[in-house]
Design a protein around this motif. Sequence first.
Motif, PDB file in Angstrom:
ATOM      1  N   TRP A   1      35.168  35.849  38.853  1.00  0.00           N
ATOM      2  CA  TRP A   1      36.351  36.626  39.183  1.00  0.00           C
ATOM      3  C   TRP A   1      36.876  36.176  40.536  1.00  0.00           C
ATOM      4  O   TRP A   1      36.094  35.823  41.424  1.00  0.00           O
ATOM      5  CB  TRP A   1      36.016  38.116  39.249  1.00  0.00           C
ATOM      6  N   TYR A   2      38.182  36.229  40.696  1.00  0.00           N
ATOM      7  CA  TYR A   2      38.841  35.904  41.962  1.00  0.00           C
ATOM      8  C   TYR A   2      39.466  37.180  42.515  1.00  0.00           C
ATOM      9  O   TYR A   2      40.134  37.908  41.785  1.00  0.00           O
ATOM     10  CB  TYR A   2      39.938  34.854  41.752  1.00  0.00           C
TER      11      TYR A   2
ATOM     12  N   THR B   1      35.422  35.062  45.785  1.00  0.00           N
ATOM     13  CA  THR B   1      35.039  35.051  44.376  1.00  0.00           C
ATOM     14  C   THR B   1      33.786  35.890  44.171  1.00  0.00           C
ATOM     15  O   THR B   1      33.015  36.116  45.104  1.00  0.00           O
ATOM     16  CB  THR B   1      34.758  33.626  43.855  1.00  0.00           C
TER      17      THR B   1
ATOM     18  N   SER C   1      41.181  39.768  31.610  1.00  0.00           N
ATOM     19  CA  SER C   1      41.802  38.779  32.498  1.00  0.00           C
ATOM     20  C   SER C   1      42.017  39.332  33.903  1.00  0.00           C
ATOM     21  O   SER C   1      42.240  38.567  34.840  1.00  0.00           O
ATOM     22  CB  SER C   1      43.129  38.287  31.920  1.00  0.00           C
ATOM     23  N   TRP C   2      41.960  40.653  34.080  1.00  0.00           N
ATOM     24  CA  TRP C   2      42.057  41.278  35.393  1.00  0.00           C
ATOM     25  C   TRP C   2      41.266  42.580  35.376  1.00  0.00           C
ATOM     26  O   TRP C   2      40.980  43.133  34.308  1.00  0.00           O
ATOM     27  CB  TRP C   2      43.510  41.530  35.823  1.00  0.00           C
TER      28      TRP C   2
ATOM     29  N   SER D   1      41.005  38.960  39.301  1.00  0.00           N
ATOM     30  CA  SER D   1      41.614  38.201  38.213  1.00  0.00           C
ATOM     31  C   SER D   1      40.675  37.062  37.823  1.00  0.00           C
ATOM     32  O   SER D   1      39.846  36.627  38.625  1.00  0.00           O
ATOM     33  CB  SER D   1      42.959  37.634  38.685  1.00  0.00           C
ATOM     34  N   ARG D   2      40.834  36.563  36.634  1.00  0.00           N
ATOM     35  CA  ARG D   2      40.041  35.410  36.185  1.00  0.00           C
ATOM     36  C   ARG D   2      40.587  34.103  36.748  1.00  0.00           C
ATOM     37  O   ARG D   2      39.936  33.070  36.663  1.00  0.00           O
ATOM     38  CB  ARG D   2      40.012  35.334  34.665  1.00  0.00           C
ATOM     39  N   THR D   3      41.781  34.158  37.327  1.00  0.00           N
ATOM     40  CA  THR D   3      42.377  32.965  37.942  1.00  0.00           C
ATOM     41  C   THR D   3      42.750  33.305  39.390  1.00  0.00           C
ATOM     42  O   THR D   3      43.106  34.444  39.689  1.00  0.00           O
ATOM     43  CB  THR D   3      43.637  32.503  37.190  1.00  0.00           C
TER      44      THR D   3
ATOM     45  N   ASN E   1      45.288  32.344  41.148  1.00  0.00           N
ATOM     46  CA  ASN E   1      46.726  32.480  41.385  1.00  0.00           C
ATOM     47  C   ASN E   1      47.384  33.115  40.172  1.00  0.00           C
ATOM     48  O   ASN E   1      47.219  32.640  39.058  1.00  0.00           O
ATOM     49  CB  ASN E   1      47.359  31.112  41.654  1.00  0.00           C
ATOM     50  N   VAL E   2      48.107  34.184  40.418  1.00  0.00           N
ATOM     51  CA  VAL E   2      48.894  34.824  39.368  1.00  0.00           C
ATOM     52  C   VAL E   2      50.340  34.847  39.847  1.00  0.00           C
ATOM     53  O   VAL E   2      50.614  34.725  41.042  1.00  0.00           O
ATOM     54  CB  VAL E   2      48.393  36.255  39.051  1.00  0.00           C
TER      55      VAL E   2
END
Length: 179
Positions: A47-48, A65, A131-132, A147-149, A151-152
């Motif tokens: 997770w980020y 992370t 995803s979040w 979030s899983r990324t 940058n959103v």
Amino acid sequence: MRYSSIIALTTGLLLGACNPLDNAPVGNARVPEPAKSVELERYLGKWYELARYEASFQRGCEAVTAKYSLRPDGDVRVINTCRQDSPKGPARSAEAVAKPVEGSNGAKLRVSFFQPIYGDYWVLDRANDYSWAIVGEPSGKNLWILSRTPNVSERQYQRLVQRAAGLGYDVSMLRRTKF
């Protein structure tokens, strides 16, 4: 990383989440119960941190992370990592163990950086596809948007901030994490 930095980070992570006597501001005086159950297997992974309430144990942390993996005993291994003062700064990491709280449908965990002392970790809301997630704890002094990324889009970020506001959090206290 220096041993003293690890001790400071892990002590702060633990005490920040469970010390009712600290002087951190309360961003939500009425933390709600988690909105959805959590399937632990789907929550595992990296997770980020997109944003958080600033806490002394995370001061200066960027590119934060958290990695969750299943341990052989069925508990969860947690590795929190941040970069000091910039997204390219020196890395700091701390390892913990997490245990699901019985009767919480997987949405509440007890986390320990120094056993046998545990702090609360509540997945207050999450995407259906994992995803979040919005994470907090009962005191209302800590909040994380994950979030899983890393940058959103700005639109997606604002939607998550509004979801946190809908849970009763003072979103003006959020600090956006740099990646």
